[in-house]
Design a protein around this motif. Structure first.
Motif, short mmCIF file in Angstrom:
data_model
loop_
_atom_site.label_atom_id
_atom_site.label_comp_id
_atom_site.label_asym_id
_atom_site.label_seq_id
_atom_site.Cartn_x
_atom_site.Cartn_y
_atom_site.Cartn_z
N ALA A 2 28.73 -24.86 -8.51
CA ALA A 2 28.74 -24.51 -9.93
C ALA A 2 30.17 -24.66 -10.44
CB ALA A 2 28.23 -23.08 -10.12
N SER A 23 32.04 -32.81 -7.98
CA SER A 23 32.19 -31.52 -8.64
C SER A 23 33.66 -31.15 -8.82
CB SER A 23 31.47 -30.43 -7.84
OG SER A 23 31.57 -29.18 -8.46
N PRO A 38 26.24 -29.21 -12.09
CA PRO A 38 26.03 -29.33 -13.54
C PRO A 38 26.91 -30.42 -14.13
CG PRO A 38 27.45 -27.46 -13.11
CD PRO A 38 27.04 -28.00 -11.75
N GLY A 62 25.85 -23.44 -13.86
CA GLY A 62 25.25 -23.87 -12.60
C GLY A 62 24.72 -22.69 -11.81
#
Length: 315
Positions: free
Chosen positions: A270, A78, A197, A165
């Motif tokens: 997210a 991420s 995401p 997200g």
């Protein structure tokens, strides 16, 4: 296979783990030598690292080893996404108790490899040492493919703030688990294994994102880093922030405020980014606020009077 990692030995653990980790096209030389060799198509490498310590970041009685592997990989992948880059590879350091079941370590490796495979990345090497607790250290590499990185420092007055997200789900799961419950399953699983995401980082970069950040320590806290780096103020409109039904149900049962989880809860990974006003965003991106001159982060124009996110040294 021997029952424990102690019986298996350091190199036996390494062999057992790496045997379960296929190598992708970015890997020129994988596990087995002093170091791996990974292609860098754009001539630059994005690098990030994260550390998970047992009983601090995960509990073995709450999460299966495959979930912990997924979580450890996701947190680093991420961060690469948050730069607008594509993850290519992971290097993993493991600290393991000698009496830990060998099957536990192998299952952890399965989680690491499966999460990396979601973005076409590979686990290319690492190290194993004896430790009184399980410690998982992951370093992720990525490529910008010739593009410029999207940093935290580019937000400008007049931009909009958008998120991609889930937010608050992992915190809801933590609150449930910490009270001894194992349901609702949806939020418990969100705590055990984040849903990053993937692809949204490069997508945001292509849409002209001016700044971007992974939300791992809480939306307000992480936006505070963006505001400070960019020299701007950011205001979140709570009416635009989604509070999902399962969060409302759990919060009602626990006597809590679900919006607090959404604004300050971590571990959902997210992405939050700022974009020039007027940019048409894909459906999975939701505008939740705005950027103006000034400093700091506010909610509905007011200072937030509670902790804005997670601090590892706050207790």
């Amino acid at each position: 296979m021997p029952d424990s990692v102690g019986e298996l030995g350091e190199f036996g653990v390494i062999d057992a783990v790496t045997a379960r980790l296929p190598q992708g096209p970015d890997v020129l030389l994988g596990p087995g030598d002093d170091a791996a060799v990974v292609a860098a198509p754009g001539g630059r490498v994005v690098v990030t690292t994260d550390l998970l310590v047992e009983n601090r970041h995960f509990r073995r009685d709450w999460s299966e080893p495959v979930d912990i592997g997924h979580k450890a990989a996701a947190q680093n992948l991420s961060d690469v996404e948050a730069m607008g880059a594509r993850p290519t590879s992971l290097v993993v350091g493991l600290g393991l108790p000698a009496d830990l079941p060998a099957s536990w370590a192998v299952s952890l490796a399965d989680g690491l490899g499966a999460e990396a495979a979601l973005v076409g990345a590979s686990v290319v090497g690492g190290d194993v040492v004896r430790s009184p607790l399980v410690v998982v250290s992951v370093t992720a590499l990525g490529t910008l493919s010739g593009a410029e990185p999207v940093t935290r420092a580019g937000a400008r007055a007049g931009d909009v703030v958008a998120v991609c997200g889930r937010l608050g789900w992992a915190e809801a799961g933590y609150q449930v688990l910490s009270r001894g419950f194992r349901t609702p399953r949806a939020v418990v699983e969100a705590h055990r294994r984040p849903q990053v995401p993937y692809g949204a980082g490069a997508e945001a970069a292509g849409l002209g994102a001016t700044a971007m950040c992974d939300v791992s320590d809480g939306l307000l806290g992480d936006l505070g880093h963006v505001a400070a780096a960019s020299g701007v103020s950011i205001d979140i409109d709570p009416a635009l922030v989604e509070v999902a039904g399962p969060l409302r149900e759990v919060a009602s049962a626990l006597g809590a405020d679900p919006l607090t989880w959404v604004l300050t809860g971590g571990d959902d990974n997210a992405l939050v980014a700022t974009f020039p006003a007027g940019v048409e965003l894909p459906e999975r991106w939701t505008v939740i606020g705005s950027v103006a001159a000034g400093s700091g982060v506010t909610v509905a124009g007011e200072e937030y009077d509670a902790p804005a996110g997670h601090d590892h040294f706050a207790g």
